[in-house]
Design a protein around this motif. Structure first.
Motif: not given
Length: 122
Positions: A39-45, A16-24, A26-29
């Motif tokens: 999961p942390l999806p990025v723009a290229n699928g 949870e902490a790691s996913a939220e850190f990177l999402a924060g 990158l500005g991604l949900p």
């Protein structure tokens, strides 16, 4: 069908902490929990599936190609959060960015020591 990367597992001591850190940064949900993954999806699928490791986490390298606007926003978030960053993958040039391939790049570590890279030109 062509070959595409669909997802990769990012091992973490706290998914949870790691996913939220990177999402924060990158500005991604972050996506909803899916079994053992956050999961942390990025723009290229491609999806980064954060999973809690049962033992020591060995640092990996993850590079993200971003636009200039996204780079500026992420760099600002790193600075505001007080996250150390470097111009090089070996962390010898602290507080700097690089200008490889005519673009800009920066490296930073996530909570488990994964070496994250943002670059504007591949």
């Amino acid at each position: 069908m062509s070959v595409e990367l669909n997802h990769t597992i990012v091992w973490a001591t706290d998914r949870e902490a790691s996913a939220e850190f990177l999402a924060g940064i990158l500005g991604l949900p972050v996506g909803p929990v899916d079994g053992p993954f956050r999961p942390l999806p990025v723009a290229n699928g491609v999806t980064l599936d954060f999973a809690t490791a049962e033992g020591k986490v060995h640092g990996q390298h993850y590079a993200f190609l971003v636009g200039d606007r996204e780079f500026d926003a992420a760099l600002s978030r790193l600075r505001v959060a007080g996250v150390a960053f470097w111009a090089d993958p070996f962390h010898r040039m602290p507080g700097e960015i690089n200008h490889e391939a005519g673009g800009r790049g920066v490296y930073f570590a996530d909570p488990d020591g994964h070496n994250m890279e943002l670059l504007t030109r591949a």
